[in-house]
Design an enzyme around this catalytic site. Structure first.
Site, PDB file in Angstrom:
ATOM      1  N   GLU A   1     -34.134 -47.769 -17.864  1.00  0.00           N
ATOM      2  CA  GLU A   1     -33.540 -47.615 -16.538  1.00  0.00           C
ATOM      3  C   GLU A   1     -34.326 -46.599 -15.705  1.00  0.00           C
ATOM      4  OE1 GLU A   1     -31.427 -49.349 -14.975  1.00  0.00           O
ATOM      5  OE2 GLU A   1     -30.791 -50.616 -16.631  1.00  0.00           O
TER       6      GLU A   1
ATOM      7  N   TYR B   1     -26.149 -44.613 -10.415  1.00  0.00           N
ATOM      8  CA  TYR B   1     -26.498 -45.948 -10.922  1.00  0.00           C
ATOM      9  C   TYR B   1     -26.934 -45.888 -12.390  1.00  0.00           C
ATOM     10  CZ  TYR B   1     -29.029 -49.985 -12.254  1.00  0.00           C
ATOM     11  OH  TYR B   1     -29.459 -51.058 -12.989  1.00  0.00           O
TER      12      TYR B   1
ATOM     13  N   ASP C   1     -27.050 -51.246  -8.075  1.00  0.00           N
ATOM     14  CA  ASP C   1     -28.324 -50.843  -7.473  1.00  0.00           C
ATOM     15  C   ASP C   1     -28.623 -51.783  -6.295  1.00  0.00           C
ATOM     16  OD1 ASP C   1     -29.066 -53.211  -8.614  1.00  0.00           O
ATOM     17  OD2 ASP C   1     -30.838 -52.431  -9.643  1.00  0.00           O
TER      18      ASP C   1
END
Ligand code: SF4
Length: 337
Positions: free
Chosen positions: A40, A121, A139
């Site tokens: 991520e 996020y 996102d």
């Protein structure tokens, strides 16, 4: 009862999930939180295609969060070279140290958000994918899908609270992680910013934007930001086939990265004759970097880097391109002579 959009998307994901090195197949136990978190962070502002080989190399070198925490900061920055947004690498290392010191990742988005470099996020994505928490991970891609699904034609910046509320309302609690990844896949491969492939979309029958006939018009366009322009000077100091490199200050843009020496970037262009000029776009400004020759010996802390081994210096893209351009200009001059 007709299937809910979330169930349709999950069925589609079960059959079409992208195979990615940081992901287990749909329905199987989640990938370990270290890999989910690392992917991520790497994927922020960087494409899946670029991240894939870099992710593999990274986890080969540091297979656990403890191994990453124990690595020297310089090695982490060097491994990150070329991925851009270097504050991410500094935060990544700080976060690994904090996680290793406390014995593991927090299992909730609230706990994850307290770690260095983890925003809303990333916290939600790691909590849902690695720990199955039903927090909506929203996102840019997910914002677009939700806006289209509900026919929101305002710019995202204005409609964000509504988009988040709608996303949270459709997020299934039982397969939260798979749903996060299903939405990511949909946004990346089908509900693309331009030319969405509505004919292949499992949500077409529920989608207001599709029904309108102009799905691309949703959400509304964002106001164009005008980025200021700056100039930088990078000194080319050469001796016996090596050039002088320095490490940029820890704080600030490209912090802690290898670089050519030079003064602070400014609004006015340098007056010296440039060997080469490269242009680069940062998030908040654009830059022209002028490479200029300097005969004086280095007056800063640094090291001689052989030009034959320049690719091993861990240079960020801006300086790697500047050096490449300076060498190309020299070659062209030699050819012309
Ligand atoms: S139908 Fe088209 S616009 Fe609507 S969610 Fe699917 S791909 Fe996006």
């Amino acid at each position: 009862m007709p299937a809910r959009p979330a169930d349709k998307l999950l069925s589609h994901y079960d059959a079409n999930a992208r195979a990615l090195p940081w992901r287990n197949p749909p329905g199987s136990p989640p990938m370990d939180p270290y890999r989910v978190w690392l992917s991520e962070v790497m994927l922020q502002q960087t494409t899946v295609a670029t991240v894939k080989p870099r992710f593999r190399r990274f986890v080969e070198r540091w297979p656990t969060v403890e191994a990453l925490a124990a690595a020297p900061a310089e090695d982490v920055m060097q491994e990150w070279a070329g991925l851009g947004y270097y504050a991410r690498a500094r935060n990544l290392h700080a976060c690994a140290k904090s996680v290793a010191a406390t014995g593991g990742f927090p299992r909730t988005a609230d706990g994850l958000r307290k770690l260095p470099g983890i925003g809303d996020y990333t916290a939600a994505a790691v909590a849902s994918i690695a720990f199955g928490e039903g927090t909506a991970a929203v996102d840019t891609n997910v914002e677009r899908v939700i806006a289209r699904l509900h026919g929101i034609d305002r710019p995202v910046a204005e409609a964000r609270p509504d988009i988040r509320r709608l996303a949270a309302a459709m997020w299934p609690r039982d397969r939260a992680g798979d749903f996060a990844q299903a939405l990511m896949d949909l946004g990346a491969t089908i509900c693309r910013p331009k030319a969405p492939l509505c004919g292949e979309c499992p949500l077409a029958a529920d989608c207001v934007a599709f029904a309108s006939g102009t799905p691309e018009a949703f959400p509304g366009p964002k106001a164009k930001a005008i980025r200021p322009h700056r100039h930088g000077e990078a000194w080319w100091i050469e001796r016996d086939g090596a050039i002088w490199l320095v490490r940029r200050p820890e704080k600030g843009i490209l912090g802690g990265m290898a670089a050519l020496p030079g003064p602070e970037w400014a609004t006015a262009a340098p007056t010296g004759r440039a060997i080469a000029i490269v242009s680069h776009g940062f998030t908040h400004f654009t830059l022209d970097l002028h490479v200029t020759h300097r005969a004086a010996p280095p007056d800063s802390e640094g090291w001689w880097q052989g030009l034959a081994t320049i690719s091993e210096a861990g240079l960020p893209t801006l300086y790697a391109r500047a050096i490449e351009a300076a060498l190309a200009a020299r070659e062209a001059r030699a050819d012309a002579a």
